[in-house]
Every structure is written in structure tokens, then in C-alpha cells.
Design an enzyme around this catalytic site. Structure first.
Site, mmCIF file in Angstrom:
data_model
loop_
_atom_site.group_PDB
_atom_site.id
_atom_site.type_symbol
_atom_site.label_atom_id
_atom_site.label_comp_id
_atom_site.label_asym_id
_atom_site.label_seq_id
_atom_site.Cartn_x
_atom_site.Cartn_y
_atom_site.Cartn_z
ATOM 1 N N ASP A 218 46.488 38.873 32.205
ATOM 2 C CA ASP A 218 45.642 38.041 33.045
ATOM 3 C C ASP A 218 44.792 37.096 32.208
ATOM 4 O OD1 ASP A 218 46.416 39.022 35.511
ATOM 5 O OD2 ASP A 218 45.029 40.713 35.408
ATOM 6 N N ARG B 119 50.391 42.291 28.422
ATOM 7 C CA ARG B 119 49.306 42.708 27.535
ATOM 8 C C ARG B 119 49.446 44.164 27.119
ATOM 9 N NH1 ARG B 119 44.645 40.862 25.697
ATOM 10 N NH2 ARG B 119 42.973 42.320 25.237
ATOM 11 N N LYS C 223 48.727 51.885 37.867
ATOM 12 C CA LYS C 223 49.327 50.940 36.924
ATOM 13 C C LYS C 223 48.814 51.139 35.503
ATOM 14 C CE LYS C 223 49.085 45.977 35.802
ATOM 15 N NZ LYS C 223 48.029 45.959 34.783
ATOM 16 N N ASN C 224 47.482 51.202 35.350
ATOM 17 C CA ASN C 224 46.919 51.272 34.002
ATOM 18 C C ASN C 224 47.284 52.566 33.287
ATOM 19 O OD1 ASN C 224 45.792 48.761 34.389
ATOM 20 N ND2 ASN C 224 43.771 49.534 34.944
ATOM 21 N N ASP D 175 37.874 46.018 37.752
ATOM 22 C CA ASP D 175 39.055 45.644 38.531
ATOM 23 C C ASP D 175 38.788 45.604 40.028
ATOM 24 O OD1 ASP D 175 40.660 45.262 36.354
ATOM 25 O OD2 ASP D 175 41.600 47.232 36.421
ATOM 26 N N MET E 159 31.922 41.901 32.319
ATOM 27 C CA MET E 159 32.881 42.099 31.234
ATOM 28 C C MET E 159 33.805 40.914 30.980
ATOM 29 S SD MET E 159 33.724 46.142 31.882
ATOM 30 C CE MET E 159 34.646 46.334 30.369
#
Length: 434
Positions: free
Chosen positions: A121, A97, A22-23, A319, A341
């Protein structure tokens, strides 16, 4: 609003193939705006966030064609910048985002970009300063319109410069790199993020004609070029899914094979799950996880409690912190989970506590998990998915729990996981979409 109904406690078996990352998809799809030539991208996951981005570039005038399942062509030879001000574009961009990464390509190619405040998110503060400071150092002007809540970025010509990023932001690095590829002169980026997503993006940009050296490291040197061309690019398997499936196999005491994992790009991820006591083996490019009735958390050499913490790559990705925490609830032994984070990412543990997990939430960043070694099962319950990663972690917990669970707001899970219920049913899971 959709929900998952899960009857847990079943052991799963079989093979599962991770989707495209996805990223990475969010970055490389934005990069198609750098050239008027055709770009072909394969292994694109069919998930909400990626589909929204494909819609966004289509609204900007990019010609999008679905060639086959997971493969698209993009041609940005007729981009309409007026669309940036349309209410329809603004609404869709605020829901994603990743839309912020459209700014870099638009800025370097057209000298102009407008972006509303992006969504994503709700896992704590996620500032965008790294993006905008990087653009300013390249010679752009950044302004905020309070009436429209839009950020406007303009330039008469970007110029290469040395910059030290204040944080190793993945999306920030990607955005600045895409802006710098056609800047005049040499750009040096230190403290760059070096996740596999950036490796892939830089590899794709070089195939398009960029001149980027230091790919895969935190020091990138970019020689600006006049123009960029088309290319073919294949997205890596999603390492977040790979880690999720390792954890799923362990907590459900299942025998699973994860196919085609791109082992060389998994980094420390397999080692972290090994520290939790999970046995597995690599078979060529597959991961085989045998059935384990018990897995014991390792200790440090001095005998102190194991700590699992996230860190910038090549550290453990944030993640997967939620998945590691869920897996630890049924391990033998205790572990400290330290999410450094994002300060809101551990707040989903109250749902796990309701299910019977032994967890002490120390503060927004740290939780101590006392593993139950499968001597006491989690209990099925009703819960709500707060974000993508917590949502899939709750799904993993529900699959291991005794009885019926219902997870609401699964649109969050659908943002990052393709047909997750269908793929789990193929392994023997008792799950259906309400």
C-alpha cells in the site's frame, strides 16, 4: 481494471463469517521455509496478497499442495536460492510488501537471502530499517545493490543477542524472530510487536521446535535450536474484517451476526466501536449487532470531544482507522480521528466529502468528523480505491449512500478481502463486479 457498482441505502441482514487473517497468513507462510518437513496451514484466505506469497514460495522450490478450501501443505525440502535472482521472482516480490519476511527464514536456515524493494500500500513512509538492523545485530551483513535495487543479506552464522527494536514493527518483529529461532545462543527482543499475528506466529514456531518465551508480550526470549520440524497450524479469523463488519452494520442500520470471531484476540477493537455508540453483544464466540437507527459518540469524562487514535497493540489497530472514520460520518456527535502511524492514510476523505460527509482534514494525520446522525444520507459517486483499508471503507460508505456508486481499482480491495462482493450480496447488498 475491475470496478464495483453499488446501489446503496439498503439495510442488510444475516450472518457473515470472517476470513482467515491476512497479516497472520503472510507471516506463517514465510515460516514454512524454516524446515524441510511438511507444514499444514488451514484457514488461509483466498486473496491476492496471500496467493502471490504462495506463488513466491512455490517459485523457490517449496512443494505446495492445496488439500481443501483454505488448507495447504508446504514442504521446503528442495529450496533453490538461484531463483532469488530471476526476473520473474523479482517482479512478483516487488508487488508484495510481505515478501520481505522471507528474508529471516532464508537467512537463518541457508545463511543467505536476496530481496528486491517490496511493494504494498502507498500509505506513507514504511521503512524497513527495523528488519535490517535486527539482522545486523544477529551477525548478518546487509548490502544494497543500486544497479539491481536488491538487498543482499548474508551470514556465516547468526548469534543470539539482546536488542531493543527502534519501533514495534509487526513485520519487523516477525522477521527477526524467524531469523533468531536457529541462531546460536539466546536472543532477547525488547519492544517487540505483540499483535495476535505475532502470538500466532510464535505459537506455530514453538510447535515446530523453537524455544520462544514471553509469547504475547513485548519482551521475547528465544533460545536458538539446531533445526525445526513440521506442524499443523490454523490461522485466526481476521480481526480487521470483524471490525469492518461491525462498522458496516452500524452505518447501514442493519442487523448482523458475525460468526466465530475469536473474541480473546480482538483486543480493544470492540470497545472502540462501542465508543462510537454502536451496540452489540457477544453470543459465545459470535458478535450480534442489532439494528440501530441512531448511534451517539461518547465523550470523555470531562465532556471533551472523543478522540479515536491508532497505537501499537494492544492499542487500536491502524488498519481500522479508516473504517472508524466512515462510521463516524453518520453518528450523532463529533469525533477527532488521529491516524498517527501513516501520513497518507487519511487522504481518501476527499471522496467522503464529495459524498456529503462533514469532515475537516486538519493535517495528514488528523480529521474532525461531524456526524450527521442519518439526517442527511451520503450521496453515491464514482471513486477509486487507493489502498486495501481505504478501499473497503469507501465500499462501506457506498453501501450506506443513496443512489449509485462505482469504485474503481478494486484490485486493491481484492488484495485483502476474499469474495467481498459475494458475501455482501448474501446479506442483501446491491453490489456487482464490473
Amino acid at each position: 481494471m475491475a470496478a464495483f457498482e453499488i446501489f446503496g441505502g439498503n439495510r442488510l441482514s444475516g450472518e457473515i463469517v470472517p476470513q482467515g487473517a491476512k497479516n497472520e497468513a503472510l507471516q506463517v507462510i514465510c515460516a514454512v521455509l524454516l524446515t524441510p518437513e511438511k507444514v499444514t496451514i488451514s484457514n488461509i484466505p483466498d486473496i491476492r496478497d496471500v496467493n502471490k506469497l504462495i506463488d513466491l514460495v512455490g517459485m523457490l522450490g517449496v512443494k505446495v499442495e492445496k488439500v481443501s478450501e483454505g488448507t495447504y501443505t508446504f514442504q521446503a525440502d528442495a529450496v533453490n536460492l538461484d531463483t532469488l535472482y530471476s526476473p520473474e521472482y523479482g517482479k512478483k516480490a516487488t508487488e508484495l510488501r510481505g515478501s520481505i519476511m522471507l528474508v529471516g527464514p532464508l537467512l537463518t536456515r541457508f545463511g543467505y537471502a536476496v530481496v528486491p524493494q517490496p511493494g504494498g500500500d502507498k500509505i506513507g513512509r514504511r521503512r524497513l530499517d527495523t528488519h535490517y538492523i535486527g539482522f545486523q545485530k544477529l551477525g548478518a551483513e546487509v548490502g544494497f545493490d543500486e544497479d539491481s535495487s536488491h538487498v543482499k543479506v548474508i551470514t556465516k552464522g547468526l548469534k543470539g543477542v539482546y536488542m531493543l527494536l527502534d519501533e514495534a514493527s509487526v513485520t519487523g518483529t516477525a522477521n527477526v524472530v524467524m531469523a533468531a529461532v536457529m541462531a546460536k545462543g539466546t536472543t532477547t527482543i525488547y519492544n517487540a510487536a505483540c499483535e495476535p499475528y505475532l502470538f500466532q506466529l510464535c505459537t506455530m514456531l514453538n510447535a515446530m521446535g523453537a524455544k520462544i518465551s514471553g509469547v504475547g508480550s513485548n519482551l521475547l526470549v528465544i533460545e536458538g535450536v539446531e533445526s525445526m520440524g513440521g506442524c499443523n497450524h490454523r490461522i485466526l479469523p481476521d480481526m480487521i474484517e470483524v471490525g469492518s463488519f461491525i462498522g458496516l452494520a452500524a452505518i447501514t442500520r442493519s442487523e448482523l451476526t458475525i460468526k466465530n470471531v475469536a473474541r480473546e484476540h480482538l483486543g480493544i477493537t470492540p470497545e472502540i466501536f462501542h465508543r462510537l455508540g454502536i451496540n452489540f453483544e457477544f453470543r459465545n464466540d459470535d458478535i450480534y449487532i442489532p439494528q440501530q437507527d441512531s448511534y451517539e459518540v461518547q465523550r470523555f469524562f470531562d465532556g471533551s470531544i472523543m478522540t479515536i487514535a491508532d497505537a501499537p497493540w494492544p492499542g487500536f489497530t491502524p488498519d481500522l482507522i479508516s473504517v472508524a472514520l466512515v462510521v463516524a460520518t453518520q453518528a450523532k456527535g463529533s469525533v477527532l480521528i488521529h491516524q498517527k502511524m501513516f501520513e497518507s492514510r487519511l487522504f481518501f476523505v476527499d471522496k467522503l466529502i464529495e459524498m456529503g460527509a462533514q469532515i475537516i482534514l486538519c493535517d495528514p494525520h488528523r480529521a474532525v468528523v461531524i456526524g450527521m446522525n442519518h439526517e442527511q444520507s451520503l450521496r453515491g459517486t464514482r471513486m477509486t480505491s487507493p489502498d486495501i483499508r481505504a478501499g473497503v471503507s469507501l465500499l462501506i460508505a457506498a453501501l450506506s449512500a443513496e443512489g449509485r456508486s462505482v469504485i474503481d481499482n478494486i484490485e486493491q480491495i481484492d488484495r485483502g478481502y476474499q469474495d467481498i462482493d459475494g458475501r455482501l450480496r448474501a446479506l442483501g447488498a446491491d453490489i456487482r463486479r464490473l
